[in-house]
Design an enzyme around this catalytic site. Sequence first.
Site, PDB file in Angstrom:
ATOM      1  N   TYR A  63       0.840  -1.205   0.000  1.00 36.93           N
ATOM      2  CA  TYR A  63       0.000   0.000   0.000  1.00 36.93           C
ATOM      3  C   TYR A  63       0.879   1.259   0.000  1.00 36.93           C
ATOM      4  O   TYR A  63       0.658   2.182  -0.797  1.00 36.93           O
ATOM      5  CB  TYR A  63      -0.906  -0.032   1.231  1.00 36.93           C
ATOM      6  CG  TYR A  63      -1.799   1.173   1.402  1.00 36.93           C
ATOM      7  CD1 TYR A  63      -2.997   1.285   0.715  1.00 36.93           C
ATOM      8  CD2 TYR A  63      -1.445   2.211   2.269  1.00 36.93           C
ATOM      9  CE1 TYR A  63      -3.828   2.398   0.885  1.00 36.93           C
ATOM     10  CE2 TYR A  63      -2.261   3.317   2.450  1.00 36.93           C
ATOM     11  CZ  TYR A  63      -3.453   3.406   1.756  1.00 36.93           C
ATOM     12  OH  TYR A  63      -4.267   4.497   1.921  1.00 36.93           O
TER      13      TYR A  63
ATOM     14  N   LYS B 171       1.147   4.189  -2.891  1.00 29.17           N
ATOM     15  CA  LYS B 171       0.861   5.601  -2.616  1.00 29.17           C
ATOM     16  C   LYS B 171       2.085   6.476  -2.896  1.00 29.17           C
ATOM     17  O   LYS B 171       1.948   7.619  -3.339  1.00 29.17           O
ATOM     18  CB  LYS B 171       0.374   5.773  -1.183  1.00 29.17           C
ATOM     19  CG  LYS B 171      -0.984   5.110  -0.916  1.00 29.17           C
ATOM     20  CD  LYS B 171      -2.090   5.698  -1.792  1.00 29.17           C
ATOM     21  CE  LYS B 171      -3.472   5.220  -1.408  1.00 29.17           C
ATOM     22  NZ  LYS B 171      -4.539   5.803  -2.228  1.00 29.17           N
TER      23      LYS B 171
HETATM   24  N1  LIG Z   1      -8.955   6.706   5.727  1.00 27.51           N
HETATM   25  C1  LIG Z   1      -7.660   6.953   5.866  1.00 27.51           C
HETATM   26  O1  LIG Z   1      -7.124   7.010   7.000  1.00 27.51           O
HETATM   27  C2  LIG Z   1      -6.802   7.168   4.648  1.00 27.51           C
HETATM   28  C3  LIG Z   1      -5.474   7.600   4.858  1.00 27.51           C
HETATM   29  C4  LIG Z   1      -4.658   7.822   3.761  1.00 27.51           C
HETATM   30  C5  LIG Z   1      -5.151   7.640   2.483  1.00 27.51           C
HETATM   31  N2  LIG Z   1      -6.442   7.213   2.302  1.00 27.51           N
HETATM   32  C6  LIG Z   1      -6.905   7.040   0.923  1.00 27.51           C
HETATM   33  O2  LIG Z   1      -8.087   7.794   0.741  1.00 27.51           O
HETATM   34  C7  LIG Z   1      -8.873   7.170  -0.287  1.00 27.51           C
HETATM   35  C8  LIG Z   1     -10.289   6.978   0.224  1.00 27.51           C
HETATM   36  O3  LIG Z   1     -10.230   6.139   1.366  1.00 27.51           O
HETATM   37  P1  LIG Z   1     -11.410   6.009   2.431  1.00 27.51           P
HETATM   38  O4  LIG Z   1     -10.797   6.100   3.761  1.00 27.51           O
HETATM   39  O5  LIG Z   1     -12.522   6.895   2.055  1.00 27.51           O
HETATM   40  O6  LIG Z   1     -11.783   4.477   2.207  1.00 27.51           O
HETATM   41  P2  LIG Z   1     -13.198   3.770   2.046  1.00 27.51           P
HETATM   42  O7  LIG Z   1     -12.897   2.319   2.156  1.00 27.51           O
HETATM   43  O8  LIG Z   1     -14.195   4.384   2.930  1.00 27.51           O
HETATM   44  O9  LIG Z   1     -13.586   4.134   0.546  1.00 27.51           O
HETATM   45  C9  LIG Z   1     -12.884   3.607  -0.554  1.00 27.51           C
HETATM   46  C10 LIG Z   1     -13.855   3.467  -1.704  1.00 27.51           C
HETATM   47  O10 LIG Z   1     -13.124   2.940  -2.825  1.00 27.51           O
HETATM   48  C11 LIG Z   1     -13.939   1.951  -3.417  1.00 27.51           C
HETATM   49  N3  LIG Z   1     -13.136   0.936  -4.094  1.00 27.51           N
HETATM   50  C12 LIG Z   1     -12.317   0.019  -3.507  1.00 27.51           C
HETATM   51  N4  LIG Z   1     -11.849  -0.814  -4.431  1.00 27.51           N
HETATM   52  C13 LIG Z   1     -12.377  -0.428  -5.619  1.00 27.51           C
HETATM   53  C14 LIG Z   1     -12.261  -0.906  -6.934  1.00 27.51           C
HETATM   54  N5  LIG Z   1     -11.543  -2.007  -7.227  1.00 27.51           N
HETATM   55  N6  LIG Z   1     -12.928  -0.266  -7.907  1.00 27.51           N
HETATM   56  C15 LIG Z   1     -13.681   0.821  -7.629  1.00 27.51           C
HETATM   57  N7  LIG Z   1     -13.837   1.329  -6.396  1.00 27.51           N
HETATM   58  C16 LIG Z   1     -13.194   0.696  -5.406  1.00 27.51           C
HETATM   59  C17 LIG Z   1     -14.711   1.312  -2.277  1.00 27.51           C
HETATM   60  O11 LIG Z   1     -15.893   0.648  -2.734  1.00 27.51           O
HETATM   61  C18 LIG Z   1     -14.992   2.496  -1.375  1.00 27.51           C
HETATM   62  O12 LIG Z   1     -16.241   3.090  -1.657  1.00 27.51           O
HETATM   63  C19 LIG Z   1      -8.158   5.872  -0.633  1.00 27.51           C
HETATM   64  O13 LIG Z   1      -7.372   6.058  -1.796  1.00 27.51           O
HETATM   65  C20 LIG Z   1      -7.274   5.628   0.562  1.00 27.51           C
HETATM   66  O14 LIG Z   1      -6.166   4.831   0.244  1.00 27.51           O
HETATM   67  C21 LIG Z   1      -7.271   6.994   3.353  1.00 27.51           C
END
Ligand SMILES: NC(=O)c1ccc[n+]([C@@H]2O[C@H](COP(=O)([O-])OP(=O)(O)OC[C@H]3O[C@@H](n4cnc5c(N)ncnc54)[C@H](O)[C@@H]3O)[C@@H](O)[C@H]2O)c1
Length: 248
Positions: free
Chosen positions: A153, A157
């Site tokens: 991951y 990123k």
């Molecule tokens: N939440 C955190 O702490 C955090 C920290 C750093 C980065 N991020 C990044 O932020 C972004 C959003 O994360 P989040 O926390 O809202 O997560 P989340 O799991 O709530 O949402 C992620 C969304 O992506 C969709 N998704 C996953 N795999 C998929 C695929 N193969 N095709 C299409 N859609 C797909 C899921 O259905 C979900 O709706 C991500 O890129 C994540 O890596 C999140």
Amino acid sequence: MIESMDLDFTGRRVLVTGAAGGIGSAMAEAFAAHGGELILVDLDAEAVAELAGTLGEGASFHQYDQSDAASIATLAAAVGPVDVLCNNAGMIEAGPYLEQSPETIQRIIAIDLIGPMLLARHIGEGMVARGSGVIVNTASQLAFHGSATRAAYATAKAGMVQFTKSTAAEWAPHGVRVVALAPGRTLTPMTANFLATEAQRSEALKHIPADRFGSREEMAKLALFLASDAASYVVGETLVADGGYVLL
Ligand SMILES: NC(=O)c1ccc[n+]([C@@H]2O[C@H](COP(=O)([O-])OP(=O)(O)OC[C@H]3O[C@@H](n4cnc5c(N)ncnc54)[C@H](O)[C@@H]3O)[C@@H](O)[C@H]2O)c1
């Protein structure tokens, strides 16, 4: 004289990937509240359909799979011209690297790096041809710190950070800005498992000087700012929003 920040997206078509998720749904709500015409996309069709219904007549939705190049190409052809791409969908599978199967590692890289690169390739082509557009990629604080149990991951990123810089350099002369947002620990369904217990939460907070987790709304506001004309001279940058996170 500056009278107000220019955060108006009226008349602009905003594509949010992962719009069913915590940060993506907040981004969709924020852009809609600022006049944007939303195109919500996710693997979870039911959830984006439901959200589109709450965002007014201008909002549409599509299902796609970010691990599948053909699905991404079909999506890009279906959505038409896009002014703002929030390239946000992602997933995490945590665990010691030696315990992750080659298939798992490839799947994480496919969804968190290759998929967003391919989508930006399709959508960016139209933006460059029209001479305008903004792409906001979602990276992560782990792009900069790395993390035990999150090797694939964090690698994906970190790739998004360099992808952002490289496409920004190629496309800025054509009027297209590419930037990224690197959230820290944010309370969403993605982190629910890692922050489920009091012990997990207090351990995580030891590394966050702000002494709290980020919210989906805080991340959405930054995406809105980065995509807006208020950030018109921000090119290739990744904005880290992590409460001062450090690996102590
Ligand atoms: N939440 C955190 O702490 C955090 C920290 C750093 C980065 N991020 C990044 O932020 C972004 C959003 O994360 P989040 O926390 O809202 O997560 P989340 O799991 O709530 O949402 C992620 C969304 O992506 C969709 N998704 C996953 N795999 C998929 C695929 N193969 N095709 C299409 N859609 C797909 C899921 O259905 C979900 O709706 C991500 O890129 C994540 O890596 C999140």
